[in-house]
Write a protein that holds these residues in place. Structure first.
Motif, short mmCIF file in Angstrom:
data_model
loop_
_atom_site.label_atom_id
_atom_site.label_comp_id
_atom_site.label_asym_id
_atom_site.label_seq_id
_atom_site.Cartn_x
_atom_site.Cartn_y
_atom_site.Cartn_z
N ASP A 22 0.83 -1.21 0.00
CA ASP A 22 0.00 0.00 0.00
C ASP A 22 0.86 1.26 0.00
O ASP A 22 0.57 2.23 -0.70
N ALA A 26 1.06 4.11 -3.13
CA ALA A 26 0.79 5.53 -2.88
C ALA A 26 2.00 6.41 -3.20
O ALA A 26 1.86 7.50 -3.78
N LYS A 175 -6.64 1.08 3.46
CA LYS A 175 -7.45 1.79 2.48
C LYS A 175 -8.92 1.39 2.64
O LYS A 175 -9.24 0.25 2.96
N ASP A 176 -9.80 2.34 2.39
CA ASP A 176 -11.23 2.10 2.56
C ASP A 176 -11.78 1.23 1.43
O ASP A 176 -11.13 1.03 0.39
N THR A 345 -7.50 4.95 8.99
CA THR A 345 -7.50 4.92 7.53
C THR A 345 -6.06 4.89 7.01
O THR A 345 -5.11 5.21 7.73
N PHE A 346 -5.92 4.53 5.76
CA PHE A 346 -4.60 4.51 5.14
C PHE A 346 -3.99 5.91 5.12
O PHE A 346 -2.79 6.07 5.33
N LYS A 347 -4.81 6.92 4.90
CA LYS A 347 -4.30 8.30 4.83
C LYS A 347 -3.64 8.70 6.15
O LYS A 347 -2.60 9.37 6.14
#
Length: 365
Positions: A22, A26, A175-176, A345-347
Motif C-alpha cells: 500500500d 501511494a 485503504k477504505d 485509515t490509510f491516509k
C-alpha cells in the motif's frame, strides 16, 4: 525520492506485506520511485507486479539465521543499492531489518526500520527472544528512525534499552472499501464468524475451534500455512466439519468480511494486526485476544471484546452473547467503523510515514 523497501518474506502475505504494498503504490502515485526487494521469490512478487510495483527477489534471504546465506543476502542488498541508488532504505521484518540497516551503515544511505512486532515480544520463546533483543539494541544506532506500529511495541523498545528519541508510533492504516463491501452485523440465519489469519505462529486457531464447537454459528477460516492440516484434523475430531469452512488464501478478504456478522482474531502475541482494522472498516464487531497493541484500537465493550490469551471459556461467552444479540452486534459494528474512519485509515498512516521519510532524506541531503 528513490525508496528501496526491503522485506524478508514473499512466500506468504501478512500485515507487513500489505503495509509495504500500500505504501509503495501511494508513493509511486505521487511520483516517487520505489523498488521492493524481497526474500525468495513467491506469490507476493506476483501481487506487486499486478499492482504495478517493481520488485526483485533474493534467493538467499530467509527468516532463519544462516551465516552463509545471510552473507550472500547482504552482498546482494549492497549490489541493489549500488544499482538503484536510493535516497532512503525502508526495512521491514527482523531479518531484512538487520541486513538493511547494516547495508545502510556501509553505504551511508539513511534507513527507517518499521517494526511489525518485535521478535522479542512477550510470547516469543527463549533463547530466540533474548538473542533478538540484543540484536535489535545493537541495530538501533544504525537507524535514523524506528517506526513501531503500536505504542505497545514502542514501550517494549524503551524497556529493551533503545533510544527513545529514535522510536515513534504510527498505527497501521488500511485503504477504505466501497460502501457495498460494508457488513450487516444484524443479519442472521446463519450467523457467520470469520477469522482471517495464517495457520502459523502466533495465531491460535485451536482455542477458537474449541470455543465455537457448541455455538450456533458458522465459522469461516481464511488463510493458509503449515498448521492448516493440524487444525483440519482438530475440527474432524470434534465432529464439527459441517460448521467450519476453510477458504484457504484469498485476495478478496473485503468481500468475505462483507458477508459475515462477527470477526475474531485469536493469537498468542501480535503487534497491531491489519485484519482487525479490515474488520472494523467493514463495520463488524470484533472479538480479539489481549495481545500487543490490540487495546489501542479495539475498545472493550464498545467496538468489540478484548479477551485474555488462551481463555477458551471467555471467548465462548463473548461469541455466544454476540450471536444472541443482533442489536449489540450492530451497535459495536457501527462504533468500530467510526473508530476506523477517525484513526485507522490509510491516509492517517501514509501521511505520518511520508513525513518521517521526507524529514530524514532532507536531513541527509
Amino acid at each position: 525520492m528513490n525508496i528501496l523497501f526491503v522485506i524478508t518474506r514473499a512466500d506468504a502475505i501478512g500485515g507487513a506485506q500489505v503495509h509495504v504494498q500500500d505504501l509503495a503504490i501511494a508513493l509511486q502515485e505521487e511520483q516517487h520511485k520505489v523498488l521492493v526487494l524481497t526474500g525468495q521469490k513467491g506469490i507476493y512478487n506476483e501481487i506487486l507486479r499486478q499492482a504495478g510495483i517493481e520488485s526483485i527477489s533474493c534467493e538467499y534471504l530467509q527468516r532463519k539465521i544462516n551465516p552463509v546465506a545471510d552473507g550472500k543476502s547482504f552482498r546482494y542488498i549492497l549490489h541493489i543499492i549500488d544499482l538503484f541508488k536510493p535516497d532512503l532504505i525502508a526495512a521491514h521484518s527482523s531479518k531484512a531489518g538487520i541486513l538493511g540497516r547494516l547495508a545502510s551503515k556501509l553505504t551511508k544511505v539513511p534507513c527507517v526500520f518499521t517494526a511489525h512486532g518485535w521478535s522479542f515480544t512477550p510470547g516469543i520463546p527463549e533463547p530466540s527472544r533474548t538473542i533478538f533483543r540484543w540484536l535489535e539494541r545493537l541495530m538501533v544506532p544504525l537507524t535514523e528512525k524506528v517506526i513501531c506500529v503500536s505504542e505497545f511495541d514502542r514501550q517494549i523498545g524503551f524497556t529493551a534499552g533503545m533510544n527513545p528519541q529514535q522510536l515513534l508510533t504510527v498505527h497501521n492504516g488500511m485503504k477504505d472499501v466501497v460502501p457495498i463491501l460494508r457488513a450487516n452485523p444484524a443479519k442472521s440465519d446463519p450467523i457467520k464468524i470469520a477469522m482471517v489469519a495464517r495457520f502459523d505462529e502466533p495465531k491460535d486457531h485451536s482455542t477458537l475451534i474449541k470455543a465455537v464447537q457448541d455455538l450456533d454459528a458458522q465459522l469461516i477460516l481464511v488463510g493458509d500455512g503449515p498448521n492448516l492440516p493440524i487444525i483440519r484434523q482438530h475440527v474432524e475430531q470434534l465432529g464439527i466439519t459441517k460448521k467450519v469452512a476453510f477458504l484457504g488464501f484469498r485476495q478478496d478478504v473485503a468481500k468475505i468480511l462483507a458477508e459475515v456478522q462477527i470477526f475474531t482474531l485469536i493469537s498468542k502475541f501480535e503487534a497491531l494486526p491489519c485484519t482487525i482494522i479490515e474488520a472494523m472498516r467493514a463495520g463488524l464487531p470484533v472479538v480479539v485476544s489481549d495481545v500487543g497493541g490490540v487495546k489501542e484500537i479495539v475498545i472493550d465493550n464498545e467496538t468489540g471484546y478484548v479477551i485474555p490469551r488462551n481463555d477458551t471459556e471467555k471467548l465462548r461467552q463473548k461469541l455466544s452473547y454476540l450471536i444472541d444479540n443482533d442489536q449489540e452486534r450492530s451497535r459495536m459494528g457501527k462504533l468500530a467503523r467510526q473508530k476506523y474512519e477517525s484513526e485507522l485509515t490509510f491516509k492517517h498512516m501514509y501521511d505520518r510515514t511520508l513525513t518521517v521519510y521526507q524529514e530524514i532524506v532532507a536531513q541527509k541531503s
